[in-house]
Design a protein around this motif. Structure first.
Motif, PDB file in Angstrom:
ATOM      1  N   GLU A  82       0.839  -1.199   0.000  1.00 39.41           N
ATOM      2  CA  GLU A  82       0.000   0.000   0.000  1.00 39.41           C
ATOM      3  C   GLU A  82       0.879   1.256   0.000  1.00 39.41           C
ATOM      4  OE1 GLU A  82      -3.257   1.877   3.142  1.00 39.41           O
ATOM      5  OE2 GLU A  82      -1.714   0.464   3.817  1.00 39.41           O
ATOM      6  N   ARG A  83       0.444   2.290  -0.683  1.00 33.97           N
ATOM      7  CA  ARG A  83       1.137   3.568  -0.603  1.00 33.97           C
ATOM      8  C   ARG A  83       0.579   4.358   0.580  1.00 33.97           C
ATOM      9  NH1 ARG A  83       1.780   8.736  -4.794  1.00 33.97           N
ATOM     10  NH2 ARG A  83       2.985   9.978  -3.297  1.00 33.97           N
ATOM     11  N   LEU A  84       1.478   4.837   1.415  1.00 31.12           N
ATOM     12  CA  LEU A  84       1.087   5.643   2.570  1.00 31.12           C
ATOM     13  C   LEU A  84       1.055   7.118   2.190  1.00 31.12           C
ATOM     14  CD1 LEU A  84       3.382   3.883   5.176  1.00 31.12           C
ATOM     15  CD2 LEU A  84       0.900   3.662   5.022  1.00 31.12           C
ATOM     16  N   PRO A  85       0.201   7.888   2.811  1.00 33.79           N
ATOM     17  CA  PRO A  85       0.198   9.331   2.534  1.00 33.79           C
ATOM     18  C   PRO A  85       1.460   9.986   3.074  1.00 33.79           C
ATOM     19  CG  PRO A  85      -1.319   8.811   4.328  1.00 33.79           C
ATOM     20  CD  PRO A  85      -0.857   7.502   3.763  1.00 33.79           C
ATOM     21  N   GLY A  86       2.000  10.947   2.317  1.00 32.79           N
ATOM     22  CA  GLY A  86       3.143  11.711   2.788  1.00 32.79           C
ATOM     23  C   GLY A  86       4.435  11.359   2.084  1.00 32.79           C
ATOM     24  N   ARG A  87       5.522  11.846   2.647  1.00 29.32           N
ATOM     25  CA  ARG A  87       6.872  11.615   2.116  1.00 29.32           C
ATOM     26  C   ARG A  87       7.774  11.136   3.250  1.00 29.32           C
ATOM     27  NH1 ARG A  87       9.026  16.942  -0.012  1.00 29.32           N
ATOM     28  NH2 ARG A  87       7.800  17.792   1.719  1.00 29.32           N
ATOM     29  N   SER A  88       8.963  10.733   2.907  1.00 25.63           N
ATOM     30  CA  SER A  88       9.875  10.255   3.941  1.00 25.63           C
ATOM     31  C   SER A  88      10.292  11.397   4.856  1.00 25.63           C
ATOM     32  CB  SER A  88      11.115   9.620   3.317  1.00 25.63           C
ATOM     33  OG  SER A  88      11.973  10.610   2.785  1.00 25.63           O
ATOM     34  N   LEU A  89      10.612  11.036   6.096  1.00 27.79           N
ATOM     35  CA  LEU A  89      11.121  12.028   7.045  1.00 27.79           C
ATOM     36  C   LEU A  89      12.356  12.713   6.483  1.00 27.79           C
ATOM     37  CD1 LEU A  89      11.489  11.489  10.876  1.00 27.79           C
ATOM     38  CD2 LEU A  89      13.317  12.533   9.568  1.00 27.79           C
ATOM     39  N   HIS A  90      13.199  11.961   5.784  1.00 29.36           N
ATOM     40  CA  HIS A  90      14.401  12.537   5.176  1.00 29.36           C
ATOM     41  C   HIS A  90      14.043  13.673   4.230  1.00 29.36           C
ATOM     42  CE1 HIS A  90      18.547  12.417   3.518  1.00 29.36           C
ATOM     43  NE2 HIS A  90      17.927  12.795   2.421  1.00 29.36           N
ATOM     44  N   GLU A  91      12.983  13.502   3.450  1.00 26.07           N
ATOM     45  CA  GLU A  91      12.575  14.527   2.489  1.00 26.07           C
ATOM     46  C   GLU A  91      11.914  15.712   3.179  1.00 26.07           C
ATOM     47  OE1 GLU A  91      11.234  12.275  -1.487  1.00 26.07           O
ATOM     48  OE2 GLU A  91      10.285  11.477   0.328  1.00 26.07           O
ATOM     49  N   VAL A  92      11.145  15.450   4.213  1.00 26.72           N
ATOM     50  CA  VAL A  92      10.356  16.488   4.876  1.00 26.72           C
ATOM     51  C   VAL A  92      11.210  17.344   5.805  1.00 26.72           C
ATOM     52  CG1 VAL A  92       8.523  16.828   6.590  1.00 26.72           C
ATOM     53  CG2 VAL A  92       8.188  15.205   4.701  1.00 26.72           C
ATOM     54  N   ASP A 192      16.299  -0.992  11.401  1.00 29.34           N
ATOM     55  CA  ASP A 192      16.972  -0.101  10.447  1.00 29.34           C
ATOM     56  C   ASP A 192      16.251   1.240  10.428  1.00 29.34           C
ATOM     57  OD1 ASP A 192      18.800   0.739   8.541  1.00 29.34           O
ATOM     58  OD2 ASP A 192      17.661  -0.095   6.853  1.00 29.34           O
ATOM     59  N   LEU A 193      16.097   1.813  11.601  1.00 26.92           N
ATOM     60  CA  LEU A 193      15.261   3.000  11.741  1.00 26.92           C
ATOM     61  C   LEU A 193      16.072   4.274  11.510  1.00 26.92           C
ATOM     62  CD1 LEU A 193      12.289   3.599  12.461  1.00 26.92           C
ATOM     63  CD2 LEU A 193      13.076   4.130  14.765  1.00 26.92           C
ATOM     64  N   HIS A 194      15.751   4.972  10.443  1.00 26.05           N
ATOM     65  CA  HIS A 194      16.355   6.270  10.132  1.00 26.05           C
ATOM     66  C   HIS A 194      15.408   7.026   9.217  1.00 26.05           C
ATOM     67  CE1 HIS A 194      17.500   4.602   6.195  1.00 26.05           C
ATOM     68  NE2 HIS A 194      17.951   3.551   6.859  1.00 26.05           N
ATOM     69  N   GLY A 195      15.833   8.201   8.749  1.00 21.67           N
ATOM     70  CA  GLY A 195      14.913   9.110   8.072  1.00 21.67           C
ATOM     71  C   GLY A 195      14.245   8.576   6.832  1.00 21.67           C
ATOM     72  N   SER A 196      14.881   7.672   6.108  1.00 25.23           N
ATOM     73  CA  SER A 196      14.286   7.171   4.874  1.00 25.23           C
ATOM     74  C   SER A 196      13.218   6.111   5.114  1.00 25.23           C
ATOM     75  CB  SER A 196      15.378   6.592   3.968  1.00 25.23           C
ATOM     76  OG  SER A 196      16.271   7.603   3.555  1.00 25.23           O
ATOM     77  N   PRO A 233      24.571  11.372  10.182  1.00 27.15           N
ATOM     78  CA  PRO A 233      23.542  11.227   9.143  1.00 27.15           C
ATOM     79  C   PRO A 233      24.102  11.162   7.724  1.00 27.15           C
ATOM     80  CG  PRO A 233      23.554  13.459  10.016  1.00 27.15           C
ATOM     81  CD  PRO A 233      24.439  12.647  10.910  1.00 27.15           C
ATOM     82  N   ALA A 234      25.330  11.632   7.517  1.00 25.62           N
ATOM     83  CA  ALA A 234      25.924  11.547   6.185  1.00 25.62           C
ATOM     84  C   ALA A 234      26.055  10.101   5.723  1.00 25.62           C
ATOM     85  CB  ALA A 234      27.291  12.222   6.172  1.00 25.62           C
ATOM     86  N   GLU A 235      26.069   9.152   6.675  1.00 23.03           N
ATOM     87  CA  GLU A 235      26.188   7.741   6.342  1.00 23.03           C
ATOM     88  C   GLU A 235      24.838   7.108   5.994  1.00 23.03           C
ATOM     89  OE1 GLU A 235      28.239   5.756   9.496  1.00 23.03           O
ATOM     90  OE2 GLU A 235      29.902   7.191   9.502  1.00 23.03           O
ATOM     91  N   PHE A 236      23.753   7.906   6.020  1.00 24.76           N
ATOM     92  CA  PHE A 236      22.411   7.373   5.779  1.00 24.76           C
ATOM     93  C   PHE A 236      21.688   8.160   4.674  1.00 24.76           C
ATOM     94  CE2 PHE A 236      23.554   6.086  10.020  1.00 24.76           C
ATOM     95  CZ  PHE A 236      23.040   4.803  10.140  1.00 24.76           C
ATOM     96  N   PRO A 237      22.299   8.308   3.502  1.00 22.51           N
ATOM     97  CA  PRO A 237      21.561   8.943   2.405  1.00 22.51           C
ATOM     98  C   PRO A 237      20.488   7.988   1.886  1.00 22.51           C
ATOM     99  CG  PRO A 237      23.639   8.096   1.598  1.00 22.51           C
ATOM    100  CD  PRO A 237      23.651   7.891   3.090  1.00 22.51           C
ATOM    101  N   PRO A 238      19.434   8.506   1.267  1.00 16.94           N
ATOM    102  CA  PRO A 238      18.370   7.629   0.777  1.00 16.94           C
ATOM    103  C   PRO A 238      18.813   6.726  -0.370  1.00 16.94           C
ATOM    104  CG  PRO A 238      17.995   9.899   0.103  1.00 16.94           C
ATOM    105  CD  PRO A 238      19.120   9.937   1.081  1.00 16.94           C
TER     106      PRO A 238
END
Length: 317
Positions: A82-92, A192-196, A233-238
């Motif tokens: 399913e597609r969830l509403p919104g965008r990734s935390l990384h993007e927002v 694997d919890l991070h912004g993406s 965070p530089a080690e966690f790009p999308p």
């Protein structure tokens, strides 16, 4: 691949889909569904694992994407959710003001509390991690499995050119700290919890995504990747070609998460436990990563942990 996958899932091949790159899978974002696919055979096991975790999450208060179908086609493994509403935390995050950021993290704390209350089989492990712990290849280096940390020391000892004195010190260090984990209750940990992997809409978390590394571990193991993301965070790009967030922008996240989910931080000897989680990951990298420069970086971080320092030195909660 997109049309074949939709047909295999019993869905109409209509509507607009936006392609999106990822670390392992390709994705196509539609109005109602997200299609992922890869030529990597290991991903099929990851999709199966995600489907099993989705079954555990069904009926829970955990915001997540409903699993629709998965399989293995002529173009490789695929999965539809399913597609969830919104965008990734990384993007927002970059454009969000401080108040919105805090609201997001408060919502994340609520989501994590619900996740850690989901009944989970004690043996739940991602298939790739089970294989890696049994001596196979390591396609990833987290989440930690504390009971196997001494095995990572032995794996590092099999590396040509290893430092015997360093690893002897590590083995003694780990042995002294394993008692901190005796009697732990195991819960469902994202791993694997991070912004993406957090989807946000209007300052509210609408879903945790990518449960390919979910497993049964103590709840505070969830902090391992999350705090590393805040500190580095530089080690966690999308995607491999993208840029991670800036560390100063995430400086308040640990404190906000503590306020929203204080019991996650109230474990006795938390910092020592977090050090053990961190040591597990650095040992896995040191023992298994194919590139010597990356292994050398892990070796340096292992030495820092032995001296009582880590990436969390600059974090506060």
């Amino acid at each position: 691949m997109l049309k074949k996958t939709l047909a295999a899932a019993g869905l109409p091949a209509t509507g607009r889909f936006v392609p999106k790159a990822g670390w392992v899978s390709r994705a196509w974002i539609g109005e109602d569904v997200v299609v992922r696919g890869s030529s990597d055979g290991q991903v099929l096991d990851a999709y199966r694992h995600e489907a099993a975790v989705a079954d555990l999450l069904a009926g829970s208060a955990v915001p997540h994407a409903r699993h629709i179908a998965h399989g293995d086609g002529p173009d490789g493994p695929w999965c539809v959710t399913e597609r969830l509403p919104g965008r990734s935390l990384h993007e927002v995050w970059p454009a969000a003001d401080r108040r919105t950021r805090r609201t997001i993290i408060e919502s994340l704390g609520t989501a994590l509390r619900a996740l850690h209350r989901v009944p989970v089989p004690a043996e739940l492990l991602p298939p790739w991690l089970s294989g890696a712990l049994a001596g196979g290849e390591w396609p990833a280096y987290h989440p930690p499995v504390v009971s196997r940390t001494l095995q990572r020391v032995e794996a590092a000892r099999r590396r040509p050119g290893h430092d015997p004195r360093l690893l002897a010190d590590v083995a003694a260090w780990v042995q002294e700290r394993l008692v901190l984990f005796e009697g732990d209750a195991l819960v469902l940990v994202h791993g694997d919890l991070h912004g993406s992997n957090v989807i946000v809409d209007g300052g509210r978390v609408t879903g945790l995504v990518d449960f390919a590394e979910a497993l049964a571990q103590p709840a505070d193991a969830e902090l391992d990747t999350l705090l590393r993301w805040c500190a580095r965070p530089a080690e966690f790009p999308p995607t491999p070609e993208a840029r991670g967030l800036d560390a100063p922008a995430l400086a308040e996240v640990p404190r906000w998460l503590h306020d929203a989910y204080p019991e996650l931080f109230e474990r006795e000897h938390l910092r020592e436990r977090l050090d053990v989680y961190d040591m597990h990951m650095e040992l896995a990298i040191h023992a298994h990563h194919p590139h010597e420069d990356v292994r050398a970086t892990a070796r340096g971080r292992i030495a820092r942990l032995l001296r009582g320092h880590s990436h969390r030195d600059g974090l506060s909660w």
